[in-house]
Scaffold this motif. Structure first.
Motif, PDB file in Angstrom:
ATOM      1  N   THR A   3      36.324  34.533  34.798  1.00  0.00           N
ATOM      2  CA  THR A   3      36.211  34.529  33.674  1.00  0.00           C
ATOM      3  C   THR A   3      34.289  34.826  33.196  1.00  0.00           C
ATOM      4  O   THR A   3      33.555  35.038  33.071  1.00  0.00           O
ATOM      5  CB  THR A   3      36.367  33.483  32.530  1.00  0.00           C
ATOM      6  OG1 THR A   3      38.017  33.360  31.869  1.00  0.00           O
ATOM      7  CG2 THR A   3      36.100  33.338  31.002  1.00  0.00           C
TER       8      THR A   3
ATOM      9  N   SER B 274      38.460  32.554  53.347  1.00  0.00           N
ATOM     10  CA  SER B 274      39.265  33.315  52.246  1.00  0.00           C
ATOM     11  C   SER B 274      38.733  34.316  52.133  1.00  0.00           C
ATOM     12  O   SER B 274      37.278  34.922  52.000  1.00  0.00           O
ATOM     13  CB  SER B 274      39.094  31.944  50.813  1.00  0.00           C
ATOM     14  OG  SER B 274      39.720  32.841  49.832  1.00  0.00           O
TER      15      SER B 274
ATOM     16  N   SER C  53      39.258  38.167  41.027  1.00  0.00           N
ATOM     17  CA  SER C  53      39.448  37.090  40.467  1.00  0.00           C
ATOM     18  C   SER C  53      39.973  36.319  39.820  1.00  0.00           C
ATOM     19  O   SER C  53      40.670  35.394  39.944  1.00  0.00           O
ATOM     20  CB  SER C  53      38.027  36.828  40.376  1.00  0.00           C
ATOM     21  OG  SER C  53      36.707  36.392  40.908  1.00  0.00           O
ATOM     22  N   PHE C  54      40.892  37.264  38.537  1.00  0.00           N
ATOM     23  CA  PHE C  54      41.623  36.869  37.837  1.00  0.00           C
ATOM     24  C   PHE C  54      42.865  37.661  38.261  1.00  0.00           C
ATOM     25  O   PHE C  54      43.855  36.899  38.246  1.00  0.00           O
ATOM     26  CB  PHE C  54      41.774  38.224  36.625  1.00  0.00           C
ATOM     27  CG  PHE C  54      40.433  37.691  35.925  1.00  0.00           C
ATOM     28  CD1 PHE C  54      40.170  36.808  34.876  1.00  0.00           C
ATOM     29  CD2 PHE C  54      39.744  38.203  35.408  1.00  0.00           C
ATOM     30  CE1 PHE C  54      40.094  36.036  34.108  1.00  0.00           C
ATOM     31  CE2 PHE C  54      38.788  38.325  34.077  1.00  0.00           C
ATOM     32  CZ  PHE C  54      38.599  36.479  34.124  1.00  0.00           C
ATOM     33  N   PHE C  55      43.449  38.346  40.078  1.00  0.00           N
ATOM     34  CA  PHE C  55      44.618  38.612  40.076  1.00  0.00           C
ATOM     35  C   PHE C  55      44.807  37.648  41.035  1.00  0.00           C
ATOM     36  O   PHE C  55      45.892  37.301  41.394  1.00  0.00           O
ATOM     37  CB  PHE C  55      44.056  39.853  40.628  1.00  0.00           C
ATOM     38  CG  PHE C  55      45.553  40.614  41.997  1.00  0.00           C
ATOM     39  CD1 PHE C  55      45.977  41.386  41.246  1.00  0.00           C
ATOM     40  CD2 PHE C  55      45.136  40.214  43.016  1.00  0.00           C
ATOM     41  CE1 PHE C  55      47.404  41.633  41.796  1.00  0.00           C
ATOM     42  CE2 PHE C  55      45.948  40.373  43.539  1.00  0.00           C
ATOM     43  CZ  PHE C  55      47.909  41.666  43.428  1.00  0.00           C
ATOM     44  N   MET C  56      43.602  37.001  41.767  1.00  0.00           N
ATOM     45  CA  MET C  56      43.186  35.920  42.492  1.00  0.00           C
ATOM     46  C   MET C  56      44.061  34.063  41.907  1.00  0.00           C
ATOM     47  O   MET C  56      44.171  33.445  42.598  1.00  0.00           O
ATOM     48  CB  MET C  56      42.837  36.023  43.710  1.00  0.00           C
ATOM     49  CG  MET C  56      42.315  36.610  44.695  1.00  0.00           C
ATOM     50  SD  MET C  56      43.832  37.791  45.753  1.00  0.00           S
ATOM     51  CE  MET C  56      44.477  36.083  46.475  1.00  0.00           C
ATOM     52  N   GLY C  57      44.350  34.737  40.796  1.00  0.00           N
ATOM     53  CA  GLY C  57      44.138  33.292  40.156  1.00  0.00           C
ATOM     54  C   GLY C  57      42.816  32.645  40.011  1.00  0.00           C
ATOM     55  O   GLY C  57      42.950  31.094  39.256  1.00  0.00           O
ATOM     56  N   GLU C  58      41.716  32.872  40.505  1.00  0.00           N
ATOM     57  CA  GLU C  58      40.936  32.232  39.784  1.00  0.00           C
ATOM     58  C   GLU C  58      40.729  32.688  38.854  1.00  0.00           C
ATOM     59  O   GLU C  58      38.822  33.269  38.410  1.00  0.00           O
ATOM     60  CB  GLU C  58      39.666  32.617  40.935  1.00  0.00           C
ATOM     61  CG  GLU C  58      40.236  32.625  43.010  1.00  0.00           C
ATOM     62  CD  GLU C  58      39.284  30.808  42.911  1.00  0.00           C
ATOM     63  OE1 GLU C  58      39.209  30.614  42.338  1.00  0.00           O
ATOM     64  OE2 GLU C  58      40.351  30.547  43.594  1.00  0.00           O
ATOM     65  N   ILE C  59      41.166  32.085  37.586  1.00  0.00           N
ATOM     66  CA  ILE C  59      40.371  32.020  36.208  1.00  0.00           C
ATOM     67  C   ILE C  59      39.016  31.819  35.911  1.00  0.00           C
ATOM     68  O   ILE C  59      38.098  32.235  35.255  1.00  0.00           O
ATOM     69  CB  ILE C  59      41.908  31.609  35.123  1.00  0.00           C
ATOM     70  CG1 ILE C  59      43.168  32.113  35.621  1.00  0.00           C
ATOM     71  CG2 ILE C  59      40.791  31.742  33.903  1.00  0.00           C
ATOM     72  CD1 ILE C  59      43.333  33.546  35.537  1.00  0.00           C
TER      73      ILE C  59
END
Length: 823
Positions: free
Chosen positions: A78, A248, A68-74
């Motif tokens: 979190t 996705s 998630s963090f890598f794909m920008g889904e902060i």
């Protein structure tokens, strides 16, 4: 014991007659470690908490957060991270409390040993023993570690747990002795040579590596594995479908990972451990200590209890009622002879021995011990050879039936020995029967003059002269009658297994209102093969004059008939039966070998403690079954719903964070389930887990859950034309509310007003639902992808939820009625 034996010492390097000093013992404990087989490595609280992150499911979630963090889904990353921290913290807190509670209970029944330290005897936990310690053992003691015999007083050791040899082995100074064996009779001193993992017993245990896993645990493990495999299969199917529909890839992967974690019953072991631990803590408050948590299931399922009568059905205030010689008169000499045997014997002092010593508190004068022939359960007697005024005499004490065949003389009114004819022997047997009918326990005392020789053997116990009977009284325990009625009301049949005369046993049983259908003696059992015994054992109420091997056959025969058998015993001869029974029960003041073999320890030798414990065991079972039914059916229903939704929805039915939040909230609501109230009717009968019934429940109610999920999907999509966020929000509410409320529906077949849930359970369910709604309606909701619910869809969701609960209630009542008809 001869002087030669006393003076002889093996060449043991570490031997010190006064034992080790406290300082040296402490140093060796640091060097060799504790005297335990499976050494548990102590880890700190932080290490235990961090160990939770080694769980494969947690690692998968951490991977999902990283993606998630890598794909920008902060926000998603979190949320997943926070949920991981909360769930692992809950797991750690509950597991820590459960393990600490179990550890505290185990410490209360630790085995101790008599050890010489600083020249004085001390009672120490066996875990504290070290090589070089000098340990004193006597009849009933467990050998705490490997060592060599320093001194021996007719020491006989049962090594059957190591060698399989059924007969005790005589041990002389210098002989090797091993951990795991037990003292059958006599006494001695040992110098320990190896402890803990260095013992022979540890090597055998490691090579065998076996444990007593119940059939229920095996079935449950297989069943959980089946659910896990089905879940993973459906998750892969859903992942493939989402990729084929060109959704996705990142979201599809996160959804699949979250689904795998959310639907796998990963908290099943934890919830069951909490349930069993809380049950064991409740039982400890009622005087029942559970040594093995797994035994709780068998305790609740027990339908037959086998027990001795002394101290359990009687007051255990045994006293000498009278003596009776051949002329049927009182004779002081009889009690004096019996007292001599009791004083000089090194065997385990039975309650009868204690009664004799208390009755005749005289010092032995002019009597020198020469040798002892210890008691064993084959001969059912013991003898001491004494020297009195340069005359060697054998004094024998034992069960009358074991002594009648070897008596050849009696004493007349003048004390002169006369030949005992078969007719007079029959008269003696009749006297014994009459005493038994009066409810008196009886020992026979006989003597024999001996010639001097180096060593006497059991074959010298022949041509004895009858001196008389010692008769004892032990009145029936008044409280036992009520306890027996309570056990009967709880559908537990009590069978008496005793070494006493059958007439004495019957008299006690009748005094307590225990129905006697049939009586079997040890001799009669020996004439039956296993098939014949199995046919008759179920309708037999009293087994009298039985030895340890006959007790073992009785237990095995009852189990072969499909019964869950509890065995209650506290003596040396009870250990094999305690191990063979489904549930071994002993008392806190039992001999070490009996306490070690038992699954459950009673703090008092009373059926009242046992009956209270059975009720708590069944209460624990019922609450465990509630969780299993609810969890397995819910997981199965969600699998079907997720698979179906993925086929026709253009979006994910729930996002990964929503699934994990749902799972966290639902699991949190179940931690209060062990405290739930249980209907009295559910405690009346023995309870056994039926895996087939669980599967049926899972299929029926899982499909009902999926049916209402599909109705919800159709209404949300076709009637309200919900957006992806709206659909996910409403189904999240419906899914969580139905999962948490359904336990109130299936927990009891009685009307809600007549079977109220416990306050902690109600508070837990209400708190979880309110927390879920608070998250959705708060600003925090948008981070999970929720939208503000509209009134009309919420009313429809409420109606669907109510309809679902009504259908579940009707179907559960129909299934309960169907199961009762089958029974």
């Amino acid at each position: 014991m001869s002087e030669k034996q006393q003076d002889h010492q093996p060449s043991t390097r570490d031997y010190n007659p006064g034992g080790l000093s406290s300082r040296e013992a402490h140093r060796r404990l640091e060097q060799y470690g504790q005297n335990v087989i499976a050494k548990t490595k102590h880890i700190s609280g932080i290490q235990a908490y961090l160990a939770r992150f080694k769980n494969p499911l947690v690692l998968i979630l951490l991977l999902a957060a990283g993606i998630s963090f890598f794909m920008g889904e902060i926000a998603s990353g979190t949320i997943i991270t926070v949920i991981i921290l909360i769930s692992t913290s809950l797991d750690f807190a509950n597991t820590y409390r459960s393990e600490k509670a179990v550890s505290d209970l185990e410490r209360s029944v630790h085995t101790k040993a008599t050890v010489l330290r600083d020249g004085k005897p001390h009672q120490l936990d066996v875990a504290c023993l070290v090589p070089g310690d000098v340990v004193t053992v006597q009849a009933g003691s467990i050998i705490p570690a490997d060592g060599k015999v320093i001194s021996s007083n007719s020491l006989l050791v049962d090594e059957s747990s190591l060698t399989g040899e059924s007969y005790p082995v005589a041990k002389q100074p210098g002989d090797q002795i091993y951990m795991g064996s037990s003292v059958a009779s006599g006494s001695g001193e040992l110098c320990l040579t190896a402890t803990g993992a260095k013992t022979e017993f540890a090597h055998i245990a490691t090579s065998l590596n076996h444990g007593n896993t119940s059939e229920f645990e095996l079935e449950l493990t297989r069943f959980s594995g089946l659910i896990t495999h089905l879940t993973l299969g459906l998750v892969i199917f859903i992942l493939v479908i989402n990729i084929l529909f060109q959704r996705s890839p990142a979201q599809s992967l996160l959804f699949a990972i979250a689904l795998a974690v959310g639907l796998t019953p990963e908290l099943l072991p934890l919830i069951m451990t909490i349930n069993l631990t809380k049950g064991s803590l409740r039982m400890s408050k009622k005087g029942v200590i559970v040594k093995k948590l797994a035994a709780m299931q068998n305790f609740g399922a027990m339908d037959i209890l086998c027990t001795d009568k002394t101290g359990t059905l009687t007051e255990n205030h045994i006293s000498v009622a009278k003596t009776q010689d051949f002329n049927r008169t009182e004779c002081r000499k009889i009690i004096e002879l019996a007292h001599t045997v009791c004083q000089l014997s090194s065997s385990y002092k039975s309650p009868l021995d204690t009664a004799i010593i208390s009755h005749h508190q005289a010092k032995l004068t002019g009597t020198q011990p020469v040798q002892e022939l210890p008691f064993d359960f084959e001969r059912k007697r013991e003898s001491v050879i004494v020297s009195q005024a340069d005359q060697l005499t054998m004094i024998t004490k034992g069960a009358p039936d074991s002594l009648f065949p070897i008596i050849s003389h009696y004493r007349d009114k003048n004390g002169t020995a006369r030949h005992l004819s078969p007719l007079l022997l029959d008269r003696l047997r009749a006297d014994y029967q009459e005493l038994s009918q009066q409810g008196l326990r009886t020992l026979l005392i006989a003597t024999k003059s001996l010639e001097t020789k180096d060593e006497y053997q059991t074959k010298d116990e022949s041509d004895l002269t009858f001196e008389g009977f010692v008769c004892f009284t032990d009145p029936a325990k008044k409280s036992a009658a009520k306890s027996l009625r309570d056990l009967n009301q709880n559908n537990i049949r009590v069978k008496i297994i005793s070494g006493d005369d059958p007439l004495v046993c019957q008299r006690v049983a009748h005094a307590l209102g225990l129905e006697v259908t049939k009586v079997l003696t040890g001799d009669q059992i020996n004439r039956l093969n296993n098939l014949q015994l199995a046919k008759i054992v179920d309708r037999t109420s009293i087994f009298a004059r039985v030895n340890p091997s006959e007790k073992l056959r009785i237990i095995k025969a009852l189990r072969q008939q499909g019964h869950v058998v509890g065995y209650m015993g506290d003596g040396i001869n009870d250990a094999p039966s305690l191990k063979a029974a489904d549930i071994g029960i002993s008392v806190n003041n039992a001999v070490e070998v009996a306490r070690d073999a038992a699954d459950i320890i009673l703090l008092g030798k009373s059926l009242r403690y046992l009956n209270d414990g059975v009720v708590e065991g069944r209460r624990t079972f019922v609450n465990t079954a509630k969780y299993l039914k609810m969890s397995l059916s819910s997981n199965f229903g969600n699998m079907i719903s997720m698979a179906g939704a993925s086929l026709f929805l253009p979006f994910l039915p729930m996002t990964a964070p929503q699934i994990l939040l749902n799972n966290l909230l639902y699991d949190s609501s179940q931690f209060a389930l062990p405290s739930d109230n249980v209907d009295p009717v559910q405690l009346e009968k023995p309870r056994q887990m039926n895996i087939k019934s669980l599967k049926e429940f899972m299929l029926v109610f899982g499909l009902i859950s999926s049916l209402f999920d599909f109705i919800t999907f159709a209404i949300l999509k076709l009637v309200f034309n919900s957006t992806a966020a709206g659909f996910q929000t409403y189904w999240f509410i419906e899914s969580l509310v139905t999962q948490t409320l359904v336990v109130l529906i299936i927990r009891s077949p009685r009307a809600f007003t007549k079977s109220l849930p416990s306050k902690p359970l109600l508070a837990s369910i209400a708190g979880v639902i309110l927390l879920a709604l608070a998250i959705i309606f708060s600003p925090l909701g948008r981070y999970f992808g929720f939208v503000q619910p509209a009134l009309t869809p919420m009313l429809v969701i409420s109606l669907i939820t109510l309809s679902y609960l009504v259908v579940v209630r009707v179907v559960s009542l129909l299934m309960a009625r169907h199961n009762e008809l089958i029974k």
